[in-house]
Design an enzyme around this catalytic site. Structure first.
Site, PDB file in Angstrom:
ATOM      1  N   ARG A  76       0.862  -1.186   0.000  1.00 12.90           N
ATOM      2  CA  ARG A  76       0.000   0.000   0.000  1.00 12.90           C
ATOM      3  C   ARG A  76       0.889   1.223   0.000  1.00 12.90           C
ATOM      4  NH1 ARG A  76      -2.689   0.593   5.052  1.00 12.90           N
ATOM      5  NH2 ARG A  76      -1.299   2.347   5.346  1.00 12.90           N
ATOM      6  N   ASN A 130       4.241   0.742   2.004  1.00 11.96           N
ATOM      7  CA  ASN A 130       4.203  -0.383   2.933  1.00 11.96           C
ATOM      8  C   ASN A 130       4.334  -1.695   2.176  1.00 11.96           C
ATOM      9  OD1 ASN A 130       3.471   0.936   5.630  1.00 11.96           O
ATOM     10  ND2 ASN A 130       1.940   1.789   4.234  1.00 11.96           N
ATOM     11  N   SER A 142      -2.446  -2.763   6.010  1.00 12.26           N
ATOM     12  CA  SER A 142      -3.706  -3.070   6.680  1.00 12.26           C
ATOM     13  C   SER A 142      -4.913  -2.425   6.013  1.00 12.26           C
ATOM     14  CB  SER A 142      -3.636  -2.645   8.146  1.00 12.26           C
ATOM     15  OG  SER A 142      -3.413  -1.262   8.210  1.00 12.26           O
ATOM     16  N   LYS A 176      11.998   2.971   5.674  1.00 12.57           N
ATOM     17  CA  LYS A 176      12.088   4.401   5.377  1.00 12.57           C
ATOM     18  C   LYS A 176      13.458   4.739   4.790  1.00 12.57           C
ATOM     19  CE  LYS A 176       8.099   4.968   7.782  1.00 12.57           C
ATOM     20  NZ  LYS A 176       7.588   3.629   7.924  1.00 12.57           N
ATOM     21  N   GLU A 214       7.354   0.891  11.773  1.00  9.60           N
ATOM     22  CA  GLU A 214       6.076   0.787  11.077  1.00  9.60           C
ATOM     23  C   GLU A 214       4.935   0.816  12.092  1.00  9.60           C
ATOM     24  OE1 GLU A 214       5.440   0.666   7.878  1.00  9.60           O
ATOM     25  OE2 GLU A 214       7.562   0.818   7.444  1.00  9.60           O
ATOM     26  N   GLY A 215       3.757   1.148  11.614  1.00 11.25           N
ATOM     27  CA  GLY A 215       2.572   0.989  12.441  1.00 11.25           C
ATOM     28  C   GLY A 215       2.059   2.257  13.088  1.00 11.25           C
TER      29      GLY A 215
HETATM   30  P1  ADP Z   1       4.195   4.313   9.490  1.00  7.60           P
HETATM   31  O1  ADP Z   1       4.945   3.282   8.738  1.00  7.60           O
HETATM   32  O2  ADP Z   1       4.409   4.252  10.962  1.00  7.60           O
HETATM   33  O3  ADP Z   1       2.753   4.381   9.104  1.00  7.60           O
HETATM   34  P2  ADP Z   1       4.428   6.866   8.095  1.00  7.60           P
HETATM   35  O4  ADP Z   1       5.609   7.309   7.325  1.00  7.60           O
HETATM   36  O5  ADP Z   1       3.246   6.484   7.300  1.00  7.60           O
HETATM   37  O6  ADP Z   1       4.890   5.706   9.086  1.00  7.60           O
HETATM   38  O7  ADP Z   1       4.025   8.017   9.098  1.00  7.60           O
HETATM   39  C1  ADP Z   1       2.905   7.903   9.955  1.00  7.60           C
HETATM   40  C2  ADP Z   1       1.980   9.094   9.774  1.00  7.60           C
HETATM   41  O8  ADP Z   1       2.680  10.308   9.965  1.00  7.60           O
HETATM   42  C3  ADP Z   1       1.383   9.208   8.391  1.00  7.60           C
HETATM   43  O9  ADP Z   1       0.227   8.427   8.264  1.00  7.60           O
HETATM   44  C4  ADP Z   1       1.094  10.698   8.287  1.00  7.60           C
HETATM   45  O10 ADP Z   1      -0.115  11.014   8.936  1.00  7.60           O
HETATM   46  C5  ADP Z   1       2.225  11.307   9.076  1.00  7.60           C
HETATM   47  N1  ADP Z   1       3.337  11.691   8.177  1.00  7.60           N
HETATM   48  C6  ADP Z   1       4.346  10.892   7.780  1.00  7.60           C
HETATM   49  N2  ADP Z   1       5.179  11.526   6.938  1.00  7.60           N
HETATM   50  C7  ADP Z   1       4.680  12.770   6.795  1.00  7.60           C
HETATM   51  C8  ADP Z   1       5.085  13.926   6.050  1.00  7.60           C
HETATM   52  N3  ADP Z   1       6.180  13.914   5.310  1.00  7.60           N
HETATM   53  N4  ADP Z   1       4.323  15.034   6.150  1.00  7.60           N
HETATM   54  C9  ADP Z   1       3.213  15.067   6.925  1.00  7.60           C
HETATM   55  N5  ADP Z   1       2.778  14.020   7.648  1.00  7.60           N
HETATM   56  C10 ADP Z   1       3.498  12.879   7.589  1.00  7.60           C
HETATM   57 MG    MG Z   2       4.208   2.032   7.238  1.00  7.11          MG
HETATM   58 MG    MG Z   3       2.023   4.873   7.290  1.00  4.86          MG
END
Ligand code: ADP
Ligand code: MG
Ligand code: MG
Length: 499
Positions: free
Chosen positions: A153, A171, A176, A334, A392-393
């Site tokens: 996703r 992901n 999920s 990441k 993650e998560g």
């Molecule tokens: P995870 O793998 O834990 O889901 P993410 O990179 O998706 O990590 O980050 C979690 C949340 O943080 C995202 O769903 C979003 O709401 C916020 N987020 C992540 N990166 C950004 C960004 N560059 N700008 C704004 N919000 C962000």
């Molecule tokens: Mg993730």
């Molecule tokens: Mg995420």
């Protein structure tokens, strides 16, 4: 992970002014009073719809809800109305899915690249180091995965500053909500069929969402490629899982459409009951496993003891199809996202120039922390960045003041501690007023949305069996919260209204 909302800062009963003001152009919305009445009715109808269609999660209030199916259910948190999303960006996101699928596969084959890109992270991040150890062991024995299954996703936000669609992350493990996400689209379509006229919203503008059946199809086809009629799919799960119904939707489709049986085991159970035969066959509790589908194993907390790591290694060594393999898992970190965004790196893995340009256009600014200049800028202007560890998560990223403090602290430390993180350009989506429903109550709040596009990829040696975009997940969160996890209690499930 909690399904209860964090203490709301500002709760307001659904007001209607914003609703009618937002009605589709050219459609005359009904009077304010009528709209308010319709929304109130919709809340109850929606909650009933969730109950009778399985749009449910385990209720935190019931201690057994995460372990005993059918006990302590509550409707999943959802947005009462679908989120508006421009058609052009929607198409752009959908088009990217098969390209990202292909990219993941290509990168996964370059073990040296993965090891090198993560080598500094490895020194300071114990969890990533353990994953890399398994990967290294597989490289040492020249382990080849002929059948490769990815259920991905890719998440995006619309940046209002640049008016562009930017990727948040990709992901590759435990993506999920394919099950519940498809249901929310159905819920919204049903609601708008009845109330769309009053609200000035057209149900036909909600794209169809077949994520659940398409993920099941990919799992079913991977099972078929493995070619053993008596084998099962193994879903690796957490010991407590309030999001189990999202998973059971896939179990159910697999059974009904492909006649495939799924067994659910925790990593600890796999270690206790599993073995790999001399020919590589993975056997759990006497049953041959064709496909291992991970809905656990992405977080350090999933490995409370060495037993869980032994289970992960055991499955990796087997001939079962792994979704994901250790390589696919690592491609989703990441750090690799940041490495792929460097100049001339995509070119190493993809041939098609147009595809490369499309991917690159969706990349936000991403930096490694050995870039002193960007660290300095981030300390000066922390609100323009997000600091991300290899996790993650949801709930792991660092923002604002904390970001500044963390960077200053890390800079003072000896060694490679900065290498555990990456920096990302902060994306600023436009906020809008949205009615959100949790535990049967509806409240309006300022929200922003994140669009996830599912992708399924299956290949057997040179034959690409599947490479699809398959459905979507919209998540909407209160704009004052930084993170967006539904399971983590920050967001609600949503769908798309194309504009
Ligand atoms: P995870 O793998 O834990 O889901 P993410 O990179 O998706 O990590 O980050 C979690 C949340 O943080 C995202 O769903 C979003 O709401 C916020 N987020 C992540 N990166 C950004 C960004 N560059 N700008 C704004 N919000 C962000
Ligand atoms: Mg993730
Ligand atoms: Mg995420």
């Amino acid at each position: 992970a909690s399904f209860l909302p964090p203490a709301p800062r500002r709760r307001r009963r659904v007001a209607c002014a914003a609703m009618s003001a937002e009605a589709a152009p050219g459609v005359e919305p009904a009077e304010a009073g009528t709209v308010t009445a319709a929304l109130a009715e919709m809340v109850e109808e929606a909650a009933v719809w969730c109950a009778v269609h399985g749009l449910v999660v385990g209720d935190r209030a019931d201690p057994r809800s995460g372990t005993v199916p059918g006990v302590g259910l509550v409707h999943a948190p959802f947005s009462l109305l679908p989120a508006r999303f421009p058609t052009s960006f929607w198409k752009q996101a959908c088009e990217l899915a098969p390209i990202f699928n292909e990219l993941v596969d290509r990168v996964s084959l370059d073990g040296e690249f993965l090891q090198a890109a993560l080598s500094r992270t490895k020194q300071v991040d114990e969890f990533t180091a353990r994953l890399l150890d398994i990967h290294e062991k597989m490289m040492a024995i020249n382990k080849e995965e002929d059948i490769r299954l990815g259920l991905h996703r890719s998440d995006y936000m619309l940046d209002s500053e640049t008016n562009s669609l930017l990727q948040i992350e990709l992901n590759t493990i435990s993506s999920s909500f394919p099950g519940l996400g498809s249901l929310v689209s159905e819920l919204h379509r049903t609601l708008l069929k009845q109330y769309g006229k009053v609200l000035g919203l057209d149900s036909k503008r909600i794209p169809r969402n077949w994520a659940a059946t398409q993920f099941a199809e990919a799992l079913g086809k991977a099972w078929a490629e493995y070619n053993n009629d008596s084998a099962v799919v193994l879903m690796v799960v957490q010991p407590e899982e309030r999001n189990m119904y999202d998973q059971y939707w896939l179990v159910n489709h697999l059974k009904e459409s492909y006649g495939v049986t799924t067994i659910r085991k925790t990593l600890a159970q796999v270690e206790a009951e599993g073995e790999v035969l001399a020919d590589g066959t993975l056997v759990i509790d006497g049953q041959t496993v064709a496909v291992v589908y991970y809905r656990a194993g992405y977080a350090p907390t999933d490995y409370p003891s060495e037993a869980e790591w032994r289970a992960r290694l055991l499955m990796e060594q087997s001939s079962a199809v792994k979704c994901p393999s250790i390589s696919y898992h690592l491609v989703g970190t990441k750090k690799i996202q940041q490495e792929l965004a460097k100049p001339n790196v995509l070119e190493r893995f993809l041939d098609n120039k147009e595809d490369i340009a499309k991917l690159r256009k969706s990349f936000a600014g991403l930096w490694s922390l050995d870039n002193e200049e960007i660290v300095k800028t981030a300390i000066e202007k922390p609100d323009l960045f997000v600091l991300k560890p290899q996790r993650e998560g949801g709930g792991n990223n660092i923002y604002g003041h904390d970001l500044r403090d963390t960077l200053i602290k890390l800079q003072k430390k000896q060694g490679e501690s900065l290498a555990a993180y990456i920096l990302m350009q902060r994306i600023f989506p436009k906020a809008s007023l949205t009615p959100l429903v949790r535990s049967g109550d509806c409240f309006e709040d300022l929200t922003i949305s994140e669009l996830g596009i599912y992708g399924a990829y299956l290949r057997n040696k040179e034959k690409v069996v599947l490479n699809n975009q398959c459905g979507y997940l919209m998540r909407t969160k209160v704009s004052s919260s930084n993170e967006g996890g539904v399971a983590a209690g920050f967001a609600v499930l949503d769908s798309v209204l194309l504009t």
